[in-house]
Design a protein around this motif. Structure first.
Motif, PDB file in Angstrom:
ATOM      1  N   ALA A 303     -14.881   0.271   9.957  1.00  0.00           N
ATOM      2  CA  ALA A 303     -15.553   1.211  10.905  1.00  0.00           C
ATOM      3  C   ALA A 303     -15.387   2.523  10.137  1.00  0.00           C
ATOM      4  O   ALA A 303     -16.315   3.504  10.121  1.00  0.00           O
ATOM      5  CB  ALA A 303     -15.003   0.976  12.125  1.00  0.00           C
ATOM      6  N   ILE A 304     -14.337   2.893   9.531  1.00  0.00           N
ATOM      7  CA  ILE A 304     -13.763   4.118   8.907  1.00  0.00           C
ATOM      8  C   ILE A 304     -14.721   4.120   7.760  1.00  0.00           C
ATOM      9  O   ILE A 304     -15.088   5.367   7.580  1.00  0.00           O
ATOM     10  CB  ILE A 304     -12.316   4.143   8.725  1.00  0.00           C
ATOM     11  CG1 ILE A 304     -11.641   4.290  10.039  1.00  0.00           C
ATOM     12  CG2 ILE A 304     -12.088   5.289   7.966  1.00  0.00           C
ATOM     13  CD1 ILE A 304      -9.926   4.049   9.782  1.00  0.00           C
ATOM     14  N   GLN A 305     -14.929   3.221   7.123  1.00  0.00           N
ATOM     15  CA  GLN A 305     -15.827   3.329   5.641  1.00  0.00           C
ATOM     16  C   GLN A 305     -17.130   3.719   6.240  1.00  0.00           C
ATOM     17  O   GLN A 305     -17.910   4.597   5.465  1.00  0.00           O
ATOM     18  CB  GLN A 305     -15.757   2.053   5.036  1.00  0.00           C
ATOM     19  CG  GLN A 305     -14.254   1.629   4.235  1.00  0.00           C
ATOM     20  CD  GLN A 305     -14.601   0.466   3.338  1.00  0.00           C
ATOM     21  OE1 GLN A 305     -14.992   0.424   2.452  1.00  0.00           O
ATOM     22  NE2 GLN A 305     -14.215  -0.606   3.993  1.00  0.00           N
ATOM     23  N   VAL A 306     -17.625   3.092   7.199  1.00  0.00           N
ATOM     24  CA  VAL A 306     -18.911   3.415   7.708  1.00  0.00           C
ATOM     25  C   VAL A 306     -19.264   4.601   7.940  1.00  0.00           C
ATOM     26  O   VAL A 306     -20.049   5.366   7.768  1.00  0.00           O
ATOM     27  CB  VAL A 306     -19.405   2.364   9.003  1.00  0.00           C
ATOM     28  CG1 VAL A 306     -20.957   2.773   9.193  1.00  0.00           C
ATOM     29  CG2 VAL A 306     -19.549   1.015   8.071  1.00  0.00           C
ATOM     30  N   ALA A 307     -17.831   5.196   8.761  1.00  0.00           N
ATOM     31  CA  ALA A 307     -17.873   6.672   9.118  1.00  0.00           C
ATOM     32  C   ALA A 307     -17.909   7.611   8.132  1.00  0.00           C
ATOM     33  O   ALA A 307     -18.616   8.626   8.174  1.00  0.00           O
ATOM     34  CB  ALA A 307     -16.814   6.888  10.243  1.00  0.00           C
ATOM     35  N   ALA A 328     -15.178  15.557  -2.813  1.00  0.00           N
ATOM     36  CA  ALA A 328     -13.571  14.972  -2.824  1.00  0.00           C
ATOM     37  C   ALA A 328     -13.046  14.997  -1.538  1.00  0.00           C
ATOM     38  O   ALA A 328     -12.458  13.863  -1.286  1.00  0.00           O
ATOM     39  CB  ALA A 328     -12.925  15.797  -3.752  1.00  0.00           C
ATOM     40  N   LEU A 329     -13.301  15.773  -0.565  1.00  0.00           N
ATOM     41  CA  LEU A 329     -12.896  15.736   0.637  1.00  0.00           C
ATOM     42  C   LEU A 329     -13.406  14.845   1.522  1.00  0.00           C
ATOM     43  O   LEU A 329     -12.898  14.194   2.210  1.00  0.00           O
ATOM     44  CB  LEU A 329     -12.806  17.214   1.212  1.00  0.00           C
ATOM     45  CG  LEU A 329     -11.976  18.150   1.064  1.00  0.00           C
ATOM     46  CD1 LEU A 329     -12.223  19.466   1.350  1.00  0.00           C
ATOM     47  CD2 LEU A 329     -10.429  17.884   0.664  1.00  0.00           C
ATOM     48  N   VAL A 330     -14.689  14.791   1.517  1.00  0.00           N
ATOM     49  CA  VAL A 330     -15.456  13.743   2.147  1.00  0.00           C
ATOM     50  C   VAL A 330     -15.248  12.370   1.923  1.00  0.00           C
ATOM     51  O   VAL A 330     -15.134  11.526   2.526  1.00  0.00           O
ATOM     52  CB  VAL A 330     -17.067  13.944   1.940  1.00  0.00           C
ATOM     53  CG1 VAL A 330     -17.823  12.980   2.582  1.00  0.00           C
ATOM     54  CG2 VAL A 330     -17.558  15.266   2.734  1.00  0.00           C
ATOM     55  N   LEU A 331     -14.959  11.996   0.492  1.00  0.00           N
ATOM     56  CA  LEU A 331     -14.852  10.703   0.059  1.00  0.00           C
ATOM     57  C   LEU A 331     -13.386  10.049   0.686  1.00  0.00           C
ATOM     58  O   LEU A 331     -13.385   8.978   0.650  1.00  0.00           O
ATOM     59  CB  LEU A 331     -14.874  10.751  -1.434  1.00  0.00           C
ATOM     60  CG  LEU A 331     -16.419  10.976  -1.911  1.00  0.00           C
ATOM     61  CD1 LEU A 331     -16.131  10.763  -3.476  1.00  0.00           C
ATOM     62  CD2 LEU A 331     -17.206  10.027  -1.412  1.00  0.00           C
ATOM     63  N   THR A 332     -12.605  11.157   0.866  1.00  0.00           N
ATOM     64  CA  THR A 332     -11.490  10.559   1.283  1.00  0.00           C
ATOM     65  C   THR A 332     -11.107   9.667   2.341  1.00  0.00           C
ATOM     66  O   THR A 332     -10.409   8.718   2.726  1.00  0.00           O
ATOM     67  CB  THR A 332     -10.207  11.838   1.642  1.00  0.00           C
ATOM     68  OG1 THR A 332     -11.012  12.559   2.611  1.00  0.00           O
ATOM     69  CG2 THR A 332      -9.983  12.805   0.307  1.00  0.00           C
ATOM     70  N   ILE A 333     -12.356  10.013   3.537  1.00  0.00           N
ATOM     71  CA  ILE A 333     -12.360   9.272   4.597  1.00  0.00           C
ATOM     72  C   ILE A 333     -12.747   7.750   4.085  1.00  0.00           C
ATOM     73  O   ILE A 333     -12.197   6.687   4.776  1.00  0.00           O
ATOM     74  CB  ILE A 333     -13.558   9.635   5.428  1.00  0.00           C
ATOM     75  CG1 ILE A 333     -13.084  11.289   5.869  1.00  0.00           C
ATOM     76  CG2 ILE A 333     -13.735   9.031   6.776  1.00  0.00           C
ATOM     77  CD1 ILE A 333     -14.439  11.986   6.396  1.00  0.00           C
ATOM     78  N   PHE A 334     -13.590   7.564   3.107  1.00  0.00           N
ATOM     79  CA  PHE A 334     -14.213   6.358   2.759  1.00  0.00           C
ATOM     80  C   PHE A 334     -12.931   5.487   2.006  1.00  0.00           C
ATOM     81  O   PHE A 334     -12.614   4.330   2.225  1.00  0.00           O
ATOM     82  CB  PHE A 334     -15.050   6.428   1.657  1.00  0.00           C
ATOM     83  CG  PHE A 334     -15.736   5.043   1.294  1.00  0.00           C
ATOM     84  CD1 PHE A 334     -16.724   4.314   2.010  1.00  0.00           C
ATOM     85  CD2 PHE A 334     -15.293   4.317   0.119  1.00  0.00           C
ATOM     86  CE1 PHE A 334     -17.388   3.063   1.501  1.00  0.00           C
ATOM     87  CE2 PHE A 334     -15.758   3.261  -0.415  1.00  0.00           C
ATOM     88  CZ  PHE A 334     -16.768   2.537   0.370  1.00  0.00           C
ATOM     89  N   GLY A 335     -11.929   6.206   1.225  1.00  0.00           N
ATOM     90  CA  GLY A 335     -10.979   5.738   0.579  1.00  0.00           C
ATOM     91  C   GLY A 335      -9.949   5.142   1.390  1.00  0.00           C
ATOM     92  O   GLY A 335      -9.443   4.197   1.126  1.00  0.00           O
ATOM     93  N   TYR A 336      -9.787   5.956   2.719  1.00  0.00           N
ATOM     94  CA  TYR A 336      -8.703   5.491   3.537  1.00  0.00           C
ATOM     95  C   TYR A 336      -9.167   4.295   4.300  1.00  0.00           C
ATOM     96  O   TYR A 336      -8.366   3.406   4.359  1.00  0.00           O
ATOM     97  CB  TYR A 336      -8.244   6.860   4.642  1.00  0.00           C
ATOM     98  CG  TYR A 336      -7.499   6.282   5.665  1.00  0.00           C
ATOM     99  CD1 TYR A 336      -6.227   6.385   5.358  1.00  0.00           C
ATOM    100  CD2 TYR A 336      -7.605   5.859   7.069  1.00  0.00           C
ATOM    101  CE1 TYR A 336      -5.185   5.904   6.454  1.00  0.00           C
ATOM    102  CE2 TYR A 336      -6.888   5.447   8.000  1.00  0.00           C
ATOM    103  CZ  TYR A 336      -5.459   5.377   7.660  1.00  0.00           C
ATOM    104  OH  TYR A 336      -4.311   5.114   8.448  1.00  0.00           O
TER     105      TYR A 336
END
Length: 423
Positions: A303-307, A328-336
């Protein structure tokens, strides 16, 4: 050394083909000869073939060296998962796999940074060769450390490798994976689909062959009991859809940054560095969350990756030229989210596998992941390039993000199905 564009692509593709087609067999070798022995053989082979890659004098020689390097990588990689599965009980396995995920993330972060620095600095005038030479001291250090601290786990006495089965499986996977990696270069000609259809037929024949080997009292390459393990098989489906969106995500992001935003390669690599670090944080959290929430952590991570993909799409759609720092900041959500999923997923898929079949189960998991990576790169990559040609790189990324999200949603649908199979 000069290499043609086709040879450069082949240097990457033949490694993936060799690795993906042999990782299954390597897992079974661990069941027969022991995980430590096979791992050490793989590391030694990888070290030597890395040296060969570094001293290659022509494009064809480098391709041959990369083919051998992929085969040796296949020998060592499944043994890591198999060893973790054998060493740790159900109570501590989640924490062990969480640490494994942290190490993966740190290695990814170091790889992005070190790879760019090595190529850019051109140490001793070696250029690209230093990327291969650096594996040699690391390989020797791993051999020394593993020889001392890696436990010698029980092996099966007596059984030998099912050579006919290994050859048939290799041929089937080669027919499936090769066209996925090279199909775009030949415009997905009709013969590509015929080769893939032949691969499916060969894999079906392989399963019949393995049943015949079992009836004759031999040890099949694949542990047939795993095929009737509903939780394990459903876990493989989850792994397939998760990894389908894994490598392809980095492909389309890299293409977008270089084609649409004209971000230099080194800077584009650094964009992924915060993602790798949040992957580490997610992996660190995943062990604790998996102990308390079980496979629900997989759904949360998806779910976090989709967000993260949704926020990325919104950023790209609303900003004319998002900078490297913003991305870089936006991609941290996908990485987490990715970190929350990867380690617990491997633990969950292998949770019902018996110790005697740990190598085979890890090999099947690795094979599913590699086929998914290749299929994702082929499918998502083809969608990206087609949309880019017809419209723009921006729309290509938006469309690719939607496809990636669908794959991750599919991956999230299987964990609860896995739980029902275990009850």
């Amino acid at each position: 050394m000069r290499a043609s564009p086709t040879q450069i692509e082949s240097v990457i593709a033949v490694y993936l083909i060799s690795y993906a087609t042999l990782v299954f067999t390597a897992g079974r070798l661990a069941d027969i000869y022991g995980t430590k022995n096979v791992f050490l053989a793989g590391v030694l082979g990888f070290t030597l073939t890395s040296l060969w890659c570094g001293v290659a004098q022509s494009g064809p020689e480098l391709i041959a060296a990369r083919l051998a390097q992929g085969a040796t990588a296949a020998l060592m990689v499944p043994q890591v998962l198999a060893t973790l599965h054998l060493l740790f009980s159900d109570g501590s396995r989640g924490r062990a796999f969480g640490i494994y995920g942290v190490v993966l993330g740190l290695a990814g972060a170091a790889g992005f940074l070190l790879g760019g620095i090595l190529v850019t600095s051109d140490l001793a005038g070696l250029g690209w060769r230093v990327v291969f030479f650096v594996n040699v001291p690391f390989g020797l250090a791993i051999i020394a450390a593993a020889s001392r601290i890696m436990p010698s786990l029980p092996r099966r006495a007596g059984p030998r490798l099912d050579i006919p089965g290994a050859i048939v499986l290799f041929a089937g996977l080669l027919c499936l994976i090769g066209p996925l990696l090279f199909g775009h270069d030949v415009g997905w000609a009709p013969w590509v689909w015929l080769v893939m259809a032949a691969g499916i037929a060969i894999v079906a024949a392989f399963l019949r062959l393995e049943r015949a080997v079992a009836r004759a009292g031999g040890m099949p390459l694949i542990d047939l009991a795993l095929l009737s393990d509903a939780a394990f098989m459903r876990g493989l489906y989850a792994a397939f859809f998760f990894f389908f969106a894994n490598l392809s995500f980095y492909l389309v992001m890299t293409m977008f940054m270089q084609r649409a935003l004209q971000i230099p390669p080194l800077q584009a690599g650094l964009v992924f560095l915060p993602l790798a670090l949040t992957f580490v944080v997610g992996s660190r959290h995943s062990g604790v969350r998996a102990r308390h929430r079980g496979t629900l952590v997989l759904i949360e991570g998806c779910a976090i990756q989709v967000a993260g993909l949704a926020i990325l799409a919104l950023t790209v759609a609303s900003l004319e030229a998002p900078g490297a720092l913003v991305l870089a900041l936006v991609l941290t959500i996908f990485g987490y989210g990715q970190g929350l999923v990867m380690a617990p997923l491997s633990s969950a898929v292998l949770s019902t596998v018996k110790p005697a079949s740990a190598g085979s189960g890890s090999g099947m998991y690795g094979t599913a992941a590699q086929i998914a990576n290749a299929a994702g790169v082929a499918a998502i990559g083809a969608a990206f390039f087609a949309t880019e040609a017809a419209f723009s790189p921006r729309l290509a990324l938006l469309g690719s993000s939607a496809l990636l999200a669908l794959s991750i949603v599919a991956a999230a649908a299987f964990p609860s199905w896995m739980r029902r199979a275990v009850r």
